[in-house]
Write a protein that holds these residues in place. Structure first.
Motif, short mmCIF file in Angstrom:
data_model
loop_
_atom_site.label_atom_id
_atom_site.label_comp_id
_atom_site.label_asym_id
_atom_site.label_seq_id
_atom_site.Cartn_x
_atom_site.Cartn_y
_atom_site.Cartn_z
N LEU A 78 0.81 -1.21 -0.09
CA LEU A 78 0.14 -0.13 0.05
C LEU A 78 0.86 1.45 -0.29
CD1 LEU A 78 -2.94 0.84 0.18
CD2 LEU A 78 -2.92 -1.56 0.18
N PRO A 79 1.88 1.33 0.79
CA PRO A 79 2.83 2.69 0.69
C PRO A 79 3.15 3.05 -0.51
CG PRO A 79 3.43 1.38 2.69
CD PRO A 79 2.33 0.57 1.73
N PHE A 80 3.49 1.84 -1.44
CA PHE A 80 4.06 2.06 -2.56
C PHE A 80 2.81 2.62 -3.53
CE2 PHE A 80 6.63 -0.82 -0.32
CZ PHE A 80 7.90 -0.02 -0.06
N ILE A 81 1.87 1.80 -3.47
CA ILE A 81 0.74 1.79 -4.58
C ILE A 81 0.37 3.51 -4.17
CG2 ILE A 81 -1.53 1.35 -5.00
CD1 ILE A 81 -0.73 -1.41 -4.33
N ARG A 82 0.05 3.80 -3.11
CA ARG A 82 -0.70 5.11 -2.83
C ARG A 82 0.58 6.32 -3.28
NH1 ARG A 82 -1.27 7.30 3.58
NH2 ARG A 82 0.89 6.71 3.50
N LYS A 83 1.84 6.13 -3.13
CA LYS A 83 2.84 6.98 -3.64
C LYS A 83 2.78 7.10 -4.99
CE LYS A 83 5.63 10.02 -3.76
NZ LYS A 83 5.81 11.52 -2.95
N GLN A 84 2.72 6.03 -5.75
CA GLN A 84 2.78 6.07 -7.34
C GLN A 84 1.32 6.73 -7.83
OE1 GLN A 84 2.93 2.17 -9.24
NE2 GLN A 84 4.93 2.98 -10.38
N ALA A 85 0.18 6.28 -6.84
CA ALA A 85 -0.95 6.80 -7.29
C ALA A 85 -1.32 8.27 -7.24
CB ALA A 85 -2.16 6.01 -6.83
N MET A 86 -0.06 9.01 -6.50
CA MET A 86 -0.24 10.47 -6.26
C MET A 86 -1.26 10.89 -5.17
SD MET A 86 0.38 11.52 -10.04
CE MET A 86 -0.84 10.14 -10.73
N GLN A 87 -1.44 9.82 -4.16
CA GLN A 87 -2.24 9.88 -3.10
C GLN A 87 -1.63 10.46 -1.71
OE1 GLN A 87 -5.92 10.27 -2.87
NE2 GLN A 87 -5.68 10.74 -5.30
N LEU A 88 -0.24 10.43 -1.64
CA LEU A 88 0.25 10.75 -0.66
C LEU A 88 0.76 11.92 -0.16
CD1 LEU A 88 1.92 9.32 1.88
CD2 LEU A 88 3.96 9.45 0.49
N ALA A 89 -0.10 12.43 0.88
CA ALA A 89 -0.21 13.80 1.49
C ALA A 89 1.36 14.12 2.17
CB ALA A 89 -1.11 14.15 2.25
N SER A 90 1.91 15.26 2.01
CA SER A 90 3.23 15.56 2.33
C SER A 90 2.93 15.98 3.97
CB SER A 90 4.26 16.48 1.72
OG SER A 90 3.47 17.51 1.19
N LYS A 91 2.03 16.94 3.77
CA LYS A 91 1.88 17.58 5.14
C LYS A 91 0.53 16.96 5.54
CE LYS A 91 3.47 22.20 4.73
NZ LYS A 91 3.15 23.71 4.71
N MET A 92 0.84 15.68 5.88
CA MET A 92 -0.65 14.76 6.24
C MET A 92 -1.32 15.05 7.45
SD MET A 92 -0.72 10.49 6.34
CE MET A 92 0.16 10.24 4.70
N ARG A 93 -0.63 15.79 8.36
CA ARG A 93 -1.11 16.18 9.67
C ARG A 93 -2.45 16.77 9.53
NH1 ARG A 93 2.14 21.05 12.10
NH2 ARG A 93 3.39 21.39 10.27
N PHE A 94 -2.58 17.55 8.35
CA PHE A 94 -4.03 18.35 8.25
C PHE A 94 -5.24 17.63 7.65
CE2 PHE A 94 -0.39 21.11 8.17
CZ PHE A 94 -0.60 21.92 9.37
N VAL A 95 -4.64 16.32 7.12
CA VAL A 95 -5.76 15.55 6.56
C VAL A 95 -6.22 14.69 7.82
CG1 VAL A 95 -6.65 13.96 5.02
CG2 VAL A 95 -4.75 15.56 4.23
N ALA A 96 -5.01 14.18 8.48
CA ALA A 96 -5.40 13.19 9.60
C ALA A 96 -6.19 13.97 10.49
CB ALA A 96 -4.11 12.76 10.23
#
Ligand SMILES: Cc1ncc(COP(=O)(O)O)c(C=O)c1O
Length: 345
Positions: free
Chosen positions: A226-244
């Motif tokens: 999943l971590p790799f699929i999500r990144k390749q799919a452009m769904q990995l947020a860099s500032k994830m804390r604001f989505v979390a």
């Protein structure tokens, strides 16, 4: 459209719940590690496990289409296909994103109220083992469905039993999982692993978030890629804390439930109100936050001139009204009253 007016067009027309905005603001302190290695994301992960079980592994995404594509990619190879309701978002409203990014066929199965059953699946899943045919691998259900209906827990379990009995996996599009859980009087997690779901998309956006979705992997050993699929799919947020932070606001206590309950109650009130008007017919059971109806000639256009909403099916004229978490009884009653005036009731 008057800016700010509450409408029945989509649960995405609604704004952000103030507690969600406050949670985003409270995450906005100093610096924090990026890409999910921050304390707010850790708290969201803990809450996902609290709701969906200790085995649940959540992967936050930006939008529902992305969450569906990422979740499905973890379950499918390109020569395998997904069986889903013809009305499903992945089949109709994702611009072919699953086909493009997975390379897999999405097979839309006609249904009455947006729900798959073992019987319709059995009639569809042919060609197993035939090298000329795309191989059925995943059944994808939507809960609540795009037609505003909900699978009972038994119905969901029956679909999962059918799928697992054939070596297939179950994906659930939970863009409106909260509405379904409220409708069924159960917890969010009851609609996951106990119902036989292997991977689900959990939607917060329609539940009062600004924009927050997650892939929740429930099957053991299903999350390694999943971590790799999500990144390749452009769904990995860099500032994830604001989505979390948005998930933390909704899942820490019962805000998810209160928001969904309000939306469902307003849909029920709307259905009650319009259901008695002459020439108005409700065409699907109202089990979550959507109402589908046919109206007398000319009423749709006249009402749309004042309130935006979508004609769901151009061929039949069926319209869709969605109730969002922030609608009030006064909003609903004004809408029903205006429709009554327009059709001379
Ligand atoms: C059933 C369903 N799934 C997923 C989504 C998510 O879509 P989006 O990619 O617009 O966030 C929606 C939004 O309308 C939906 O109704």
């Amino acid at each position: 459209m008057a800016h700010g007016r509450r409408t029945f067009a989509s649960d995405n027309y609604a704004g952000v719940h103030p507690d969600v905005l406050a949670a985003i603001a409270s995450a906005n302190v100093g610096h924090a590690p990026s890409y999910g290695d921050d304390p707010v994301t850790a708290e969201a992960d803990r809450l996902f496990r609290r709701h969906f079980g200790d085995q649940a592994q959540a992967f936050i995404a930006f939008n529902g289409t992305g969450a569906n594509v990422v979740g499905l990619q973890s379950m499918l190879r390109p020569f395998e296909c997904v069986l889903t309701a013809a009305s499903a978002h992945i089949n109709v409203d994702e611009c072919g994103a699953p086909e493009r990014f997975l390379g897999s066929k999405v097979v839309g199965v006609p249904t009455v109220d947006g729900k798959l059953t073992p019987a319709v699946l059995e009639a569809t899943a042919s060609g197993v083992g035939d090298q000329h045919r795309s191989q059925p691998r995943v059944v994808s259900v939507s809960q609540a469905t795009e037609l505003g209906t909900c699978y009972s827990r038994d119905e969901l379990a029956a679909v999962a039993e059918w799928a697992h009995g054939r070596g297939m996996l179950v994906h659930l599009d939970g863009a409106r999982l909260a509405n379904a859980a409220v409708s069924l009087g159960c917890g969010l997690g009851d609609l996951g692993a106990p119902a036989g779901v292997d991977v689900l998309s959990f939607g917060a956006t329609k539940n009062g978030a600004m924009g927050a979705e997650a892939v929740v992997v429930l099957r053991p050993d299903g999350a390694a890629d999943l971590p790799f699929i999500r990144k390749q799919a452009m769904q990995l947020a860099s500032k994830m804390r604001f989505v979390a932070a948005q998930f933390v606001a909704l899942l820490a206590d019962d805000l998810w439930r209160r928001n969904a309950a309000q939306a469902n109650a307003m849909a029920a009130r709307l259905a009650d109100g319009v259901g008695g008007l002459p020439g108005v017919a409700i065409v699907h059971p109202v089990e979550a936050n959507a109402v589908f109806a046919t109206l007398p000639d000319g009423a749709t256009e006249a009402l749309q001139a004042e309130y935006p909403f979508y004609v769901w099916d151009e061929a039949t004229g069926v319209v869709r009204w969605m109730a969002s978490f922030d609608l009030t009884e006064e909003d609903v009653d004004a809408f029903v009253g205006r429709l009554a005036q327009l059709i001379g009731a």
